[in-house]
Design an enzyme around this catalytic site. Structure first.
Site, PDB file in Angstrom:
ATOM      1  N   ASP A 169      35.668  36.628  48.823  1.00 11.42           N
ATOM      2  CA  ASP A 169      35.089  37.838  49.390  1.00 11.42           C
ATOM      3  C   ASP A 169      33.840  37.067  50.079  1.00 11.42           C
ATOM      4  OD1 ASP A 169      33.758  37.655  46.996  1.00 11.42           O
ATOM      5  OD2 ASP A 169      33.106  40.104  47.549  1.00 11.42           O
ATOM      6  N   CYS A 178      22.436  41.565  49.384  1.00 13.73           N
ATOM      7  CA  CYS A 178      23.508  40.650  49.451  1.00 13.73           C
ATOM      8  C   CYS A 178      22.513  38.959  50.249  1.00 13.73           C
ATOM      9  CB  CYS A 178      24.601  40.241  49.279  1.00 13.73           C
ATOM     10  SG  CYS A 178      25.433  41.414  47.899  1.00 13.73           S
ATOM     11  N   ASP A 235      34.031  31.408  41.523  1.00 12.51           N
ATOM     12  CA  ASP A 235      34.644  32.645  41.624  1.00 12.51           C
ATOM     13  C   ASP A 235      34.214  33.512  41.409  1.00 12.51           C
ATOM     14  OD1 ASP A 235      37.613  31.895  42.400  1.00 12.51           O
ATOM     15  OD2 ASP A 235      37.685  30.581  40.749  1.00 12.51           O
ATOM     16  N   ASP A 236      34.474  34.896  42.344  1.00 12.31           N
ATOM     17  CA  ASP A 236      33.570  36.095  42.549  1.00 12.31           C
ATOM     18  C   ASP A 236      33.945  36.690  41.473  1.00 12.31           C
ATOM     19  OD1 ASP A 236      33.548  36.449  45.616  1.00 12.31           O
ATOM     20  OD2 ASP A 236      35.980  35.867  45.050  1.00 12.31           O
TER      21      ASP A 236
END
Length: 328
Positions: free
Chosen positions: A221, A14, A47-48
């Site tokens: 997360d 990431c 958002d995820d």
């Protein structure tokens, strides 16, 4: 012949994300306004995963995540990438149903047997999550990449989202930080850090379930934008200020040494640069700032609410002049 997969990519995990500031400016004009009623979670706050209501008590969760090698072992890379993709579903309170593989492979450079090991790792983690894997898509790519597009289900009345934080809520972090600096050291030196692999391959399923069972509604997360980056997005979306107690944050063994020895990715430094104008660091040392901004891969959940067994690392308070405050 032993191949070091991390040497075939310019970045890793990431940490190779497009910087958050650049990404937000790119997608800013692509948000559908007004948001359709059935699009419960969309692009608004970053958002995820996306959540679309299909019935009064049922919603579809959709996400995709892939990245370049974060470790040299192909099987472990597959496990890490799958756990990371599944995490987006858990981060909004969903349960994964089916995943499809996303694979880019330099077929003239790396043996296809290694690609099979990557896919095997992803399949094993998906099985652990009780998530089907049904096909996918692959391309001949000069840089290896792997991940999954995952579809899940959720109750639209019981979701975890960025904009549900309120003053007085404690902040819990379910995995230690330091994954990014250890992965950078691994890419540079070849040293293997089992503690980092164990953290990255641990599913966030249990933490997500506990958060929902305890009535919590705000979570995300912690991945490529680091704890500070994801915390800033949460506080901004919720209209509050987030306070972090840096001494309460857990770190993986070897993380501090990795920072002191200079194993800090460009992604981590970009994260710190992005959040600094919005953060009051007080007298917190540069080493701690970098660790708090460390670009994680398959990190833990940051939950506004207590999670048994996870340290309370801060709290949400009313909006002040800074969106994030870091205390020593």
């Amino acid at each position: 012949m032993k191949y070091r997969l991390t040497q075939y990519a310019h970045g890793g995990g990431c940490a190779c994300k497009i910087p958050p500031g650049e990404l937000e400016s790119v997608v800013a004009g692509l948000i559908e306004a007004p948001r359709p009623d059935d699009l419960v979670i969309g692009l608004d706050d970053g958002d995820d995963a996306a959540v679309v209501r299909i019935e009064e008590d049922n919603a579809v969760v959709a996400t995709a995540d892939f990245f370049t090698p974060v470790v040299d072992d192909p099987y472990d890379w597959g496990r890490i990438a799958a756990a990371n993709a599944l995490s987006d579903v858990y981060a909004v309170g969903g349960r994964p149903l089916v995943g499809v593989n996303l694979l880019g492979w330099p077929r003239d450079t790396l043996p296809m047997e290694l690609a099979r090991e990557v896919l095997r790792g992803g399949l094993d983690v998906a099985r652990e999550a009780r998530c089907h894997v049904a096909g996918g898509h692959s391309v001949d790519d000069p840089e290896p990449k792997y991940g999954m597009a995952v579809t899940g289900l959720a109750d639209p009345a019981r979701l975890l989202r960025l904009d549900a934080g309120r003053p007085g809520m404690p902040l819990c972090l379910t995995k230690p930080l330091g994954i990014g600096v250890l992965n950078t050291r691994h890419k540079t030196t070849g040293e293997v850090f089992p503690q980092a692999v164990a953290a990255m391959t641990t599913l966030n399923a249990g933490a997500s379930r506990v958060a929902l069972d305890r009535g919590h509604a705000c979570a995300t997360d912690v991945t490529g934008f680091g704890l500070l980056g994801h915390l800033y997005k949460m506080a901004r979306a919720s209209g509050v200020t987030a306070v972090i107690d840096s001494s309460a944050v857990d770190y993986l063994d070897g993380a501090r040494e990795a920072v002191r020895d200079g194993f800090v990715s460009g992604g981590t430094r970009r994260n710190l640069s992005w959040v600094s104008p919005h953060t009051d660091f007080g007298g917190v040392a540069e080493e701690d700032r970098l660790l708090l901004a460390d670009a994680q891969t398959s990190g833990g959940l940051l939950v506004a609410g207590e999670i048994p067994g996870a340290p309370v690392v801060g709290e949400l308070i009313g909006r002040e002049s800074h969106t994030v405050i870091v205390r020593e």
